[in-house]
Design a protein around this motif. Sequence first.
Motif, PDB file in Angstrom:
ATOM      1  N   ASN A   1      -2.378   0.936   0.556  1.00 39.79           N
ATOM      2  CA  ASN A   1      -1.306   0.259   1.283  1.00 39.79           C
ATOM      3  C   ASN A   1      -1.147   0.926   2.639  1.00 39.79           C
ATOM      4  OD1 ASN A   1       1.071  -0.773   2.314  1.00 39.79           O
ATOM      5  ND2 ASN A   1       2.163  -0.726   0.368  1.00 39.79           N
TER       6      ASN A   1
ATOM      7  N   TYR B   1       7.547  -1.075  -5.516  1.00 45.62           N
ATOM      8  CA  TYR B   1       6.161  -0.661  -5.338  1.00 45.62           C
ATOM      9  C   TYR B   1       5.474  -0.350  -6.663  1.00 45.62           C
ATOM     10  CZ  TYR B   1       7.215  -0.131  -0.362  1.00 45.62           C
ATOM     11  OH  TYR B   1       7.585  -0.362   0.949  1.00 45.62           O
TER      12      TYR B   1
ATOM     13  N   SER C   1       9.476   3.961  -5.614  1.00 48.27           N
ATOM     14  CA  SER C   1       9.862   3.799  -4.221  1.00 48.27           C
ATOM     15  C   SER C   1       8.615   3.912  -3.349  1.00 48.27           C
ATOM     16  CB  SER C   1      10.856   4.899  -3.832  1.00 48.27           C
ATOM     17  OG  SER C   1      10.189   6.157  -3.790  1.00 48.27           O
ATOM     18  N   TRP C   2       8.802   3.765  -2.043  1.00 46.50           N
ATOM     19  CA  TRP C   2       7.670   3.891  -1.126  1.00 46.50           C
ATOM     20  C   TRP C   2       7.099   5.307  -1.129  1.00 46.50           C
ATOM     21  CZ3 TRP C   2       8.243   7.639   2.471  1.00 46.50           C
ATOM     22  CH2 TRP C   2       9.538   8.032   2.795  1.00 46.50           C
TER      23      TRP C   2
ATOM     24  N   VAL D   1       1.027   3.379  -4.408  1.00 43.38           N
ATOM     25  CA  VAL D   1       1.640   4.347  -3.499  1.00 43.38           C
ATOM     26  C   VAL D   1       0.988   5.725  -3.637  1.00 43.38           C
ATOM     27  CG1 VAL D   1       3.755   5.614  -2.963  1.00 43.38           C
ATOM     28  CG2 VAL D   1       3.853   3.156  -3.416  1.00 43.38           C
TER      29      VAL D   1
ATOM     30  N   LYS E   1       0.626   0.195   5.083  1.00 39.62           N
ATOM     31  CA  LYS E   1       1.955   0.115   5.682  1.00 39.62           C
ATOM     32  C   LYS E   1       2.835   1.317   5.321  1.00 39.62           C
ATOM     33  CE  LYS E   1       2.028  -4.949   5.794  1.00 39.62           C
ATOM     34  NZ  LYS E   1       2.755  -6.183   5.349  1.00 39.62           N
ATOM     35  N   LEU E   2       2.366   2.146   4.408  1.00 40.89           N
ATOM     36  CA  LEU E   2       3.139   3.318   4.012  1.00 40.89           C
ATOM     37  C   LEU E   2       3.166   4.344   5.147  1.00 40.89           C
ATOM     38  CD1 LEU E   2       1.791   3.796   0.376  1.00 40.89           C
ATOM     39  CD2 LEU E   2       4.013   2.857   1.043  1.00 40.89           C
TER      40      LEU E   2
END
Length: 424
Positions: free
Chosen positions: A75, A160, A203-204, A165, A77-78
């Motif tokens: 991912n 998520y 969580s992210w 993650v 975008k993390l």
Amino acid sequence: MSGTTERGATERKHSNLSLSLFAALFIFLLALPTRAASVDDQFRSWLQSDLWPEAKAKGISRKTFDEAFIGVKPNLKLPDLVMPGEKPTTPEKQHQAEFGPPGAYFAEKTVRAVTAGGRTRDSANARVLGLIEKRYGVPGEVLLAIWGRETGFGAAKMPYDAFEVLGTKAFMSTRKDFFRTEVLAALEIVERGLAPVNAMKSSWAGALGQPQFMPTSFLKHAVDFDGDGRPDIWNSTPDVLASIANYLVHYGWVRGRGWGTEVIVPAKVSCSLEGPDQGKKIADWVAMGIRRTDNKAFQASELKAEGFLLMPAGRSGPAFIVTPNFYVLKQYNTSDLYALFIGHAADRIARGDATFTASWGPVGDLHRSDIAALQRALEAKGYDVGSADGLPGFKTRRSIGDWQAKNARAATCFPDAALVTALK
């Protein structure tokens, strides 16, 4: 004629330039999915050739490993990622509560959401909270404050996939080793049957469930308090609350002591005396002129016990004498402001909505890079600021106070723009 010729040449030049720019843009856009595909391929290769052998050595089955990562891609975008082959960069300007105005962390709307919700759930879960306090010695209001602060009593959704993650961050974050340990712990959770793959929502940052435990913390501290055979920190309120209590006990929660109390610190008492390594008997603090803001006397048992000075905004905000339990709360989140929020919210859940007696001054609002520069300047002068990380922790605050006192300045023990300029 010459004007027409020149204009035509100019138009052809602009046309050629536009075509060149268009071609470059077209090539760039074509390269984007190729780059993404390359990262995906590298990630899949890393999973199989690097992560899998270690997971296997730790007892993770091929079935668990494949189920965890089926269809998982990095991912991008993390936050805090470093593309393969690139070097990490540090943002020049950053804003976070730890180095913004401390008072903003205690916005009444935020605090009241936790305290009002905590009182409602205190009544609804009185029996469970009583049993947990009997076993672990942690007051229910403290557990409720953490639960409310972390996930709004479970209302915050965990959107998520934990393996997406943790896998992404173990592969390409600025803290690869940390997240590698965590993703292996997440695999162990599934392997041991403590949670199925599809329940591993996070969580992210990869924190799991309503208490926001990292996977290693889940394995150490998650508790099956409802007796259904497994610790469920996503859906079971008894398990959530007991797991938080077990976590705090592991880090040294002292049964029968609170977290601390707001005090008035006389001008003659230096703000540079703050910190967990400068504790004194509370009786000694009292002898120095420090007193509670509610004008109550400290209990006799407390007078004999150790307490620590806490001034999170230096002289520009409330001051506290805190107990070792305050520093246990910091094990949940290393910010002084977080631990203070939890203690304050717990008090309000138990005793009503009383705000701090002292007000927060208009301090802070500096960039993290500014504070880091100040810290480096203090380090160059021989002061121990902890680390030049841009966060004004207690070592930075008291170093500021010491420097100010030695340079005939009023000791405020908190960074400001004029101080940054003076120390450059």
